[in-house]
Design a protein around this motif. Sequence first.
Motif, PDB file in Angstrom:
ATOM      1  N   TYR A 271       0.840  -1.200   0.000  1.00 28.04           N
ATOM      2  CA  TYR A 271       0.000   0.000   0.000  1.00 28.04           C
ATOM      3  C   TYR A 271       0.874   1.248   0.000  1.00 28.04           C
ATOM      4  CZ  TYR A 271      -3.874   3.113   1.013  1.00 28.04           C
ATOM      5  OH  TYR A 271      -4.812   4.109   0.927  1.00 28.04           O
ATOM      6  N   ALA A 272       1.951   1.231   0.788  1.00 27.69           N
ATOM      7  CA  ALA A 272       2.846   2.390   0.841  1.00 27.69           C
ATOM      8  C   ALA A 272       3.432   2.699  -0.527  1.00 27.69           C
ATOM      9  CB  ALA A 272       3.959   2.139   1.858  1.00 27.69           C
ATOM     10  N   LEU A 273       3.817   1.643  -1.262  1.00 30.27           N
ATOM     11  CA  LEU A 273       4.362   1.860  -2.598  1.00 30.27           C
ATOM     12  C   LEU A 273       3.291   2.395  -3.541  1.00 30.27           C
ATOM     13  CD1 LEU A 273       6.826   1.510  -4.492  1.00 30.27           C
ATOM     14  CD2 LEU A 273       5.860  -0.716  -5.114  1.00 30.27           C
ATOM     15  N   ALA A 274       2.102   1.792  -3.520  1.00 32.96           N
ATOM     16  CA  ALA A 274       1.027   2.248  -4.402  1.00 32.96           C
ATOM     17  C   ALA A 274       0.633   3.683  -4.101  1.00 32.96           C
ATOM     18  CB  ALA A 274      -0.184   1.326  -4.259  1.00 32.96           C
ATOM     19  N   SER A 275       0.643   4.050  -2.829  1.00 30.74           N
ATOM     20  CA  SER A 275       0.227   5.405  -2.456  1.00 30.74           C
ATOM     21  C   SER A 275       1.172   6.471  -2.986  1.00 30.74           C
ATOM     22  CB  SER A 275       0.119   5.527  -0.932  1.00 30.74           C
ATOM     23  OG  SER A 275       1.394   5.481  -0.325  1.00 30.74           O
ATOM     24  N   THR A 276       2.429   6.095  -3.280  1.00 20.98           N
ATOM     25  CA  THR A 276       3.356   7.086  -3.831  1.00 20.98           C
ATOM     26  C   THR A 276       2.920   7.555  -5.214  1.00 20.98           C
ATOM     27  OG1 THR A 276       4.798   5.360  -4.749  1.00 20.98           O
ATOM     28  CG2 THR A 276       5.312   6.152  -2.533  1.00 20.98           C
ATOM     29  N   PHE A 277       2.166   6.732  -5.934  1.00 20.76           N
ATOM     30  CA  PHE A 277       1.657   7.160  -7.234  1.00 20.76           C
ATOM     31  C   PHE A 277       0.657   8.307  -7.047  1.00 20.76           C
ATOM     32  CE2 PHE A 277       3.420   3.086  -8.153  1.00 20.76           C
ATOM     33  CZ  PHE A 277       3.776   3.097  -9.483  1.00 20.76           C
ATOM     34  N   GLY A 278      -0.188   8.190  -6.019  1.00 16.23           N
ATOM     35  CA  GLY A 278      -1.124   9.270  -5.738  1.00 16.23           C
ATOM     36  C   GLY A 278      -0.422  10.517  -5.250  1.00 16.23           C
ATOM     37  N   ALA A 340       4.387  -6.954  -7.304  1.00 21.16           N
ATOM     38  CA  ALA A 340       3.699  -7.144  -8.581  1.00 21.16           C
ATOM     39  C   ALA A 340       2.185  -7.167  -8.452  1.00 21.16           C
ATOM     40  CB  ALA A 340       4.180  -8.433  -9.240  1.00 21.16           C
ATOM     41  N   GLY A 341       1.656  -7.557  -7.321  1.00 20.67           N
ATOM     42  CA  GLY A 341       0.216  -7.687  -7.177  1.00 20.67           C
ATOM     43  C   GLY A 341      -0.518  -6.410  -6.825  1.00 20.67           C
ATOM     44  N   TYR A 342       0.185  -5.262  -6.825  1.00 18.79           N
ATOM     45  CA  TYR A 342      -0.434  -4.014  -6.375  1.00 18.79           C
ATOM     46  C   TYR A 342      -0.644  -3.005  -7.506  1.00 18.79           C
ATOM     47  CZ  TYR A 342       0.676  -5.862  -1.768  1.00 18.79           C
ATOM     48  OH  TYR A 342       0.757  -6.663  -0.649  1.00 18.79           O
ATOM     49  N   GLY A 343      -0.691  -3.490  -8.757  1.00 22.33           N
ATOM     50  CA  GLY A 343      -0.862  -2.595  -9.899  1.00 22.33           C
ATOM     51  C   GLY A 343      -2.193  -1.866  -9.902  1.00 22.33           C
ATOM     52  N   HIS A 344      -3.295  -2.600  -9.675  1.00 18.24           N
ATOM     53  CA  HIS A 344      -4.614  -1.969  -9.685  1.00 18.24           C
ATOM     54  C   HIS A 344      -4.787  -1.023  -8.489  1.00 18.24           C
ATOM     55  CE1 HIS A 344      -5.965  -4.197 -13.117  1.00 18.24           C
ATOM     56  NE2 HIS A 344      -5.707  -5.367 -12.537  1.00 18.24           N
ATOM     57  N   LEU A 345      -4.125  -1.334  -7.387  1.00 19.91           N
ATOM     58  CA  LEU A 345      -4.157  -0.425  -6.247  1.00 19.91           C
ATOM     59  C   LEU A 345      -3.449   0.882  -6.598  1.00 19.91           C
ATOM     60  CD1 LEU A 345      -4.898   0.062  -3.281  1.00 19.91           C
ATOM     61  CD2 LEU A 345      -2.724  -1.008  -2.648  1.00 19.91           C
ATOM     62  N   ALA A 346      -2.383   0.799  -7.391  1.00 22.61           N
ATOM     63  CA  ALA A 346      -1.684   2.009  -7.834  1.00 22.61           C
ATOM     64  C   ALA A 346      -2.600   2.870  -8.700  1.00 22.61           C
ATOM     65  CB  ALA A 346      -0.419   1.637  -8.605  1.00 22.61           C
ATOM     66  N   GLN A 347      -3.413   2.240  -9.566  1.00 20.90           N
ATOM     67  CA  GLN A 347      -4.384   2.991 -10.368  1.00 20.90           C
ATOM     68  C   GLN A 347      -5.348   3.766  -9.469  1.00 20.90           C
ATOM     69  OE1 GLN A 347      -5.617  -0.515 -12.906  1.00 20.90           O
ATOM     70  NE2 GLN A 347      -5.927   1.146 -14.378  1.00 20.90           N
ATOM     71  N   ALA A 348      -5.878   3.076  -8.480  1.00 21.04           N
ATOM     72  CA  ALA A 348      -6.811   3.733  -7.561  1.00 21.04           C
ATOM     73  C   ALA A 348      -6.140   4.878  -6.819  1.00 21.04           C
ATOM     74  CB  ALA A 348      -7.360   2.702  -6.570  1.00 21.04           C
ATOM     75  N   LEU A 351      -6.000   8.073  -8.871  1.00 16.29           N
ATOM     76  CA  LEU A 351      -7.279   8.791  -8.804  1.00 16.29           C
ATOM     77  C   LEU A 351      -7.420   9.500  -7.459  1.00 16.29           C
ATOM     78  CD1 LEU A 351      -9.807   9.321 -10.472  1.00 16.29           C
ATOM     79  CD2 LEU A 351     -10.832   7.274  -9.470  1.00 16.29           C
ATOM     80  N   LEU A 352      -7.001   8.825  -6.397  1.00 14.51           N
ATOM     81  CA  LEU A 352      -7.011   9.445  -5.076  1.00 14.51           C
ATOM     82  C   LEU A 352      -6.102  10.667  -5.046  1.00 14.51           C
ATOM     83  CD1 LEU A 352      -7.638   9.497  -2.024  1.00 14.51           C
ATOM     84  CD2 LEU A 352      -5.836   7.773  -1.713  1.00 14.51           C
ATOM     85  N   GLY A 353      -4.936  10.558  -5.654  1.00 18.96           N
ATOM     86  CA  GLY A 353      -4.010  11.688  -5.701  1.00 18.96           C
ATOM     87  C   GLY A 353      -4.572  12.877  -6.458  1.00 18.96           C
ATOM     88  N   SER A 354      -5.375  12.617  -7.490  1.00 27.08           N
ATOM     89  CA  SER A 354      -6.012  13.711  -8.235  1.00 27.08           C
ATOM     90  C   SER A 354      -6.989  14.466  -7.341  1.00 27.08           C
ATOM     91  CB  SER A 354      -6.735  13.153  -9.462  1.00 27.08           C
ATOM     92  OG  SER A 354      -5.837  12.476 -10.324  1.00 27.08           O
ATOM     93  N   VAL A 401      -8.503   2.424   0.480  1.00 22.88           N
ATOM     94  CA  VAL A 401      -8.315   3.433  -0.558  1.00 22.88           C
ATOM     95  C   VAL A 401      -9.659   3.981  -1.041  1.00 22.88           C
ATOM     96  CG1 VAL A 401      -8.316   1.933  -2.603  1.00 22.88           C
ATOM     97  CG2 VAL A 401      -6.907   3.989  -2.582  1.00 22.88           C
ATOM     98  N   THR A 402     -10.707   3.159  -1.021  1.00 26.20           N
ATOM     99  CA  THR A 402     -12.030   3.636  -1.442  1.00 26.20           C
ATOM    100  C   THR A 402     -12.571   4.677  -0.466  1.00 26.20           C
ATOM    101  OG1 THR A 402     -12.533   1.525  -2.524  1.00 26.20           O
ATOM    102  CG2 THR A 402     -14.390   2.945  -1.967  1.00 26.20           C
ATOM    103  N   VAL A 403     -12.465   4.394   0.820  1.00 25.19           N
ATOM    104  CA  VAL A 403     -12.912   5.361   1.828  1.00 25.19           C
ATOM    105  C   VAL A 403     -12.123   6.658   1.702  1.00 25.19           C
ATOM    106  CG1 VAL A 403     -13.074   5.845   4.300  1.00 25.19           C
ATOM    107  CG2 VAL A 403     -13.704   3.585   3.432  1.00 25.19           C
ATOM    108  N   SER A 404     -10.813   6.541   1.518  1.00 24.81           N
ATOM    109  CA  SER A 404      -9.969   7.729   1.375  1.00 24.81           C
ATOM    110  C   SER A 404     -10.371   8.544   0.156  1.00 24.81           C
ATOM    111  CB  SER A 404      -8.497   7.307   1.260  1.00 24.81           C
ATOM    112  OG  SER A 404      -8.082   6.582   2.390  1.00 24.81           O
ATOM    113  N   MET A 405     -10.711   7.860  -0.932  1.00 26.02           N
ATOM    114  CA  MET A 405     -11.083   8.538  -2.170  1.00 26.02           C
ATOM    115  C   MET A 405     -12.397   9.300  -2.011  1.00 26.02           C
ATOM    116  SD  MET A 405     -11.267   6.784  -5.959  1.00 26.02           S
ATOM    117  CE  MET A 405      -9.927   5.674  -5.480  1.00 26.02           C
TER     118      MET A 405
END
Length: 445
Positions: A271-278, A340-348, A351-354, A401-405
């Motif tokens: 999650y920490a890695l994916a959140s850096t995309f946002g 490798a399994g956190y690609g779709h979480l990075a997408q979300a 959107l959260l970062g936007s 991530v959904t609640v955060s979004m």
Amino acid sequence: MTIDASNSSHERTAANPEPVNGVPQATEVPADRKSPGAVLGAVLGVAMGLSNALGYLIVLLLSRTLGPEDFGGYSALSTFGVMLAIPAGAFQVVIARRVASSSHNEMTTGLRLAAGVSLGLFATIAIASTGLRQVFHLSSAWSAVLMGAMLVPMTVTGCFQGILLGTHRLRALSLLYVATATTRLGAALLAAVLGFSVLEVVAAMFVAGVVTAVVGTALCRTEVRAIGTSGQHLAGEMLRSNSTLAALISLTSVDVLLARHYLSPHASGGYALASTFGRAICWGTQFVALILVPRMRSSDAARALLKANGLVFGIGLFGLFVVSLNPGFWVRLAGGSQYAGYGHLAQACVLLGSAWALAQVSLFSEMGAREHTLGVVTWTAVVIETLAVSVFWHRNAAEIVTVSMVCAFGVAACGLIRISIRHTRFRMSTLAQESALIATDRVRP
């Protein structure tokens, strides 16, 4: 290498040619001279984008060096440090406004207050370091102590950034942003080569922060000599601005802390890695929000805000498009096959970062205009997010991530509504003035 702190002609043309106390003051730039200012604004945007890109390299290096479990702990600790470093961001905004002011009583570098606040925070963290070690599952309490020590150079650097922004020295400000990123990148490279632990990584980042503060001192040496280190009512204004900025930082940080607490160590690292995309979207568009601060007292503030929101939203959509082309590739590139399994979480998270970025524009504009309504709304959203995750939705990363979004888009929507109302009022006021002028012309003989 000697850093030239003297202002170039282009930097000075964006400021008042009549300096106050030896310091050039930022004012409204005449229409025929707005091109250099626009170019320098673009330079600042490029510099912040470059800093953001270097930040990605840091994540790439540290996520691989530490592995998911330790990277999750380091990310939680550093995120907590970012929340404690809120005064650094508040100093940047407040000092920029005060340095740009023509009032002698308001002008200040804020360095005296910055030193006092940051040292107080450092002492508090040092006392609480044992508890933080347990909360974040760290191997040593010294990691928390060194994280607290980092707050001192970070807060002082925030003052230097405010000085450069307030005097429209955007080229020098760009250099300072790049220096911040490059020193941290150097620390991360050293960590990767030598295989640092979490404690050693934090120690290297502390050294990088000190080097950045030295660069800021060199860039601002003229202003530091000319402006006082304290100003009237600075502490009170800092408290008010801190409240709004604290709300923004909490909104963009609390999800990582919740993930570390409720998810497994490996999942929290993912999650920490994916959140850096946002965060790349949010902080990469921060230059738009910063440039708005000096314009919040102008007559076209609402129009500028609407344009800024459009630009930020466009950048967010582009980022989402790029990541969506191959989410797994970007995650593996950033952290390796372990993530490798956190690609779709990075997408979300993009959107959260936007949503964070849109909220950021409105919150920074409120700080520039000395308003606090949206800050209260943001604090409410943070409380709702924390309670919703803690009580109901924390079984997996998707729920968090959904609640955060939802909460982030709620804040962004409130900001857009306030901007639209302000813009409508401005247009109605303008039409009323034009109608009055027409009526006056008709009654003239």
